[in-house]
Write a protein that holds these residues in place. Structure first.
Motif, PDB file in Angstrom:
ATOM      1  N   THR A   1       0.840  -1.205   0.000  1.00 24.83           N
ATOM      2  CA  THR A   1       0.000   0.000   0.000  1.00 24.83           C
ATOM      3  C   THR A   1       0.869   1.247   0.000  1.00 24.83           C
ATOM      4  N   PHE A   2       1.900   1.242   0.817  1.00 21.46           N
ATOM      5  CA  PHE A   2       2.815   2.385   0.882  1.00 21.46           C
ATOM      6  C   PHE A   2       3.595   2.518  -0.427  1.00 21.46           C
ATOM      7  N   ALA A   3       4.054   1.388  -0.960  1.00 18.80           N
ATOM      8  CA  ALA A   3       4.850   1.407  -2.192  1.00 18.80           C
ATOM      9  C   ALA A   3       4.047   1.942  -3.372  1.00 18.80           C
ATOM     10  N   GLU A   4       2.757   1.731  -3.357  1.00 18.03           N
ATOM     11  CA  GLU A   4       1.901   2.230  -4.440  1.00 18.03           C
ATOM     12  C   GLU A   4       1.928   3.757  -4.509  1.00 18.03           C
ATOM     13  N   TYR A   5       1.984   4.410  -3.372  1.00 15.57           N
ATOM     14  CA  TYR A   5       1.939   5.872  -3.316  1.00 15.57           C
ATOM     15  C   TYR A   5       3.321   6.519  -3.188  1.00 15.57           C
ATOM     16  N   LEU A   6       4.207   5.873  -2.442  1.00 10.90           N
ATOM     17  CA  LEU A   6       5.551   6.418  -2.186  1.00 10.90           C
ATOM     18  C   LEU A   6       6.586   5.335  -2.481  1.00 10.90           C
ATOM     19  N   PRO A   7       6.811   5.032  -3.764  1.00  9.68           N
ATOM     20  CA  PRO A   7       7.636   3.880  -4.128  1.00  9.68           C
ATOM     21  C   PRO A   7       9.080   3.909  -3.640  1.00  9.68           C
ATOM     22  N   GLY A   8       9.673   5.063  -3.462  1.00  7.85           N
ATOM     23  CA  GLY A   8      11.070   5.108  -3.038  1.00  7.85           C
ATOM     24  C   GLY A   8      11.263   5.280  -1.540  1.00  7.85           C
ATOM     25  N   THR A   9      10.175   5.344  -0.805  1.00  8.85           N
ATOM     26  CA  THR A   9      10.255   5.620   0.628  1.00  8.85           C
ATOM     27  C   THR A   9      10.495   4.339   1.416  1.00  8.85           C
ATOM     28  N   ARG A  10      11.375   4.445   2.395  1.00 10.36           N
ATOM     29  CA  ARG A  10      11.629   3.311   3.288  1.00 10.36           C
ATOM     30  C   ARG A  10      10.474   3.209   4.280  1.00 10.36           C
ATOM     31  N   VAL A  11       9.923   2.003   4.412  1.00 15.08           N
ATOM     32  CA  VAL A  11       8.780   1.790   5.301  1.00 15.08           C
ATOM     33  C   VAL A  11       8.990   0.521   6.096  1.00 15.08           C
ATOM     34  N   ALA A  12       8.698   0.591   7.384  1.00 20.79           N
ATOM     35  CA  ALA A  12       8.689  -0.585   8.248  1.00 20.79           C
ATOM     36  C   ALA A  12       7.307  -0.691   8.862  1.00 20.79           C
ATOM     37  N   ARG A  13       6.802  -1.909   8.937  1.00 21.38           N
ATOM     38  CA  ARG A  13       5.496  -2.142   9.571  1.00 21.38           C
ATOM     39  C   ARG A  13       5.733  -2.734  10.943  1.00 21.38           C
ATOM     40  N   VAL A  14       5.088  -2.168  11.935  1.00 20.72           N
ATOM     41  CA  VAL A  14       5.197  -2.653  13.303  1.00 20.72           C
ATOM     42  C   VAL A  14       3.793  -2.687  13.888  1.00 20.72           C
ATOM     43  N   MET A  15       3.470  -3.757  14.564  1.00 18.87           N
ATOM     44  CA  MET A  15       2.159  -3.863  15.188  1.00 18.87           C
ATOM     45  C   MET A  15       2.308  -3.923  16.701  1.00 18.87           C
ATOM     46  N   PRO A  16       2.204  -2.781  17.360  1.00 18.01           N
ATOM     47  CA  PRO A  16       2.250  -2.798  18.825  1.00 18.01           C
ATOM     48  C   PRO A  16       0.961  -3.419  19.368  1.00 18.01           C
ATOM     49  N   ASN A  17       1.056  -4.032  20.537  1.00 20.99           N
ATOM     50  CA  ASN A  17      -0.154  -4.606  21.119  1.00 20.99           C
ATOM     51  C   ASN A  17      -0.768  -3.647  22.135  1.00 20.99           C
ATOM     52  N   THR A  18      -1.945  -3.986  22.610  1.00 20.69           N
ATOM     53  CA  THR A  18      -2.704  -3.090  23.480  1.00 20.69           C
ATOM     54  C   THR A  18      -1.949  -2.646  24.731  1.00 20.69           C
ATOM     55  N   PRO A  19      -1.181  -3.518  25.430  1.00 23.04           N
ATOM     56  CA  PRO A  19      -0.469  -3.037  26.621  1.00 23.04           C
ATOM     57  C   PRO A  19       0.535  -1.917  26.318  1.00 23.04           C
ATOM     58  N   ALA A  20       0.869  -1.714  25.057  1.00 26.14           N
ATOM     59  CA  ALA A  20       1.754  -0.592  24.701  1.00 26.14           C
ATOM     60  C   ALA A  20       1.135   0.741  25.108  1.00 26.14           C
ATOM     61  N   LEU A  21      -0.187   0.766  25.219  1.00 27.37           N
ATOM     62  CA  LEU A  21      -0.863   1.995  25.613  1.00 27.37           C
ATOM     63  C   LEU A  21      -0.451   2.459  27.007  1.00 27.37           C
ATOM     64  N   ILE A  22       0.011   1.514  27.839  1.00 28.00           N
ATOM     65  CA  ILE A  22       0.455   1.883  29.192  1.00 28.00           C
ATOM     66  C   ILE A  22       1.950   1.630  29.387  1.00 28.00           C
ATOM     67  N   GLY A  23       2.659   1.490  28.256  1.00 27.94           N
ATOM     68  CA  GLY A  23       4.114   1.367  28.335  1.00 27.94           C
ATOM     69  C   GLY A  23       4.635  -0.028  28.632  1.00 27.94           C
ATOM     70  N   PHE A  24       3.794  -1.047  28.515  1.00 26.02           N
ATOM     71  CA  PHE A  24       4.231  -2.413  28.800  1.00 26.02           C
ATOM     72  C   PHE A  24       3.992  -3.345  27.639  1.00 26.02           C
ATOM     73  N   GLY A  25       3.967  -2.831  26.443  1.00 21.45           N
ATOM     74  CA  GLY A  25       3.622  -3.628  25.286  1.00 21.45           C
ATOM     75  C   GLY A  25       4.816  -4.190  24.560  1.00 21.45           C
ATOM     76  N   ALA A  26       4.492  -4.900  23.521  1.00 21.04           N
ATOM     77  CA  ALA A  26       5.497  -5.463  22.622  1.00 21.04           C
ATOM     78  C   ALA A  26       5.067  -5.117  21.208  1.00 21.04           C
ATOM     79  N   ALA A  27       6.011  -5.205  20.297  1.00 21.81           N
ATOM     80  CA  ALA A  27       5.676  -4.949  18.885  1.00 21.81           C
ATOM     81  C   ALA A  27       6.162  -6.133  18.075  1.00 21.81           C
ATOM     82  N   PHE A  28       5.437  -6.425  17.030  1.00 23.84           N
ATOM     83  CA  PHE A  28       5.765  -7.574  16.191  1.00 23.84           C
ATOM     84  C   PHE A  28       6.057  -7.119  14.773  1.00 23.84           C
TER      85      PHE A  28
END
Length: 144
Positions: free
Chosen positions: A117-144
């Protein structure tokens, strides 16, 4: 190692496109870890929410998303999935006028949207996808 992290925090400019709860949690964590408030920037369409983030964290804000990209080394894309493509279309159009828009590193926390999706609009831009989980809202989460 800690000294190197502190040096990176002193020079890194971090932007957030979207000022919702996850952006609030991430920004708060970065500031707590040593990022200076004058090195952080947000864009948020809601005047009320933008004002809240400015006051709470003492960070700058911009009315337009491309201004955050132009002023940041790393930009966290923290928008709702249903508005992502409109945001990317706008950034794509602005990147034609200002190459700096497409030069920042984008970190997407947008659920359900792929790198394609990002490459379709910004083909040369570096993009990383990270999915933080709900406990991240209080500073105790993890990202995948």
């Amino acid at each position: 190692r800690r000294l190197a992290q502190m040096a990176a925090m002193d020079s890194l400019r971090v932007g957030f496109i979207g000022g919702g709860q996850m952006a609030e949690a991430m920004l708060g964590g970065l500031l707590k870890a040593g990022l200076s408030a004058d090195r952080a920037l947000i864009s948020e369409p809601s005047d009320e929410r933008r004002s809240y983030m400015e006051q709470k964290f003492k960070v700058g804000s911009r009315a337009h998303n491309h201004e955050v990209c132009e002023a940041s080394d790393v930009v966290v894309m923290a928008v709702k999935p249903q508005v992502l493509e409109a945001v990317l279309l706008d950034l794509c159009q602005k990147a034609a006028q200002s190459p700096r828009v497409a030069q920042c590193l984008l970190i997407s926390i947008v659920a359900g949207k792929t790198l394609a999706t990002f490459a379709e609009y910004l083909p040369g831009t570096r993009v990383a996808r990270v999915m933080p989980n709900t406990p991240a809202l209080i500073g105790f989460g993890a990202a995948f």
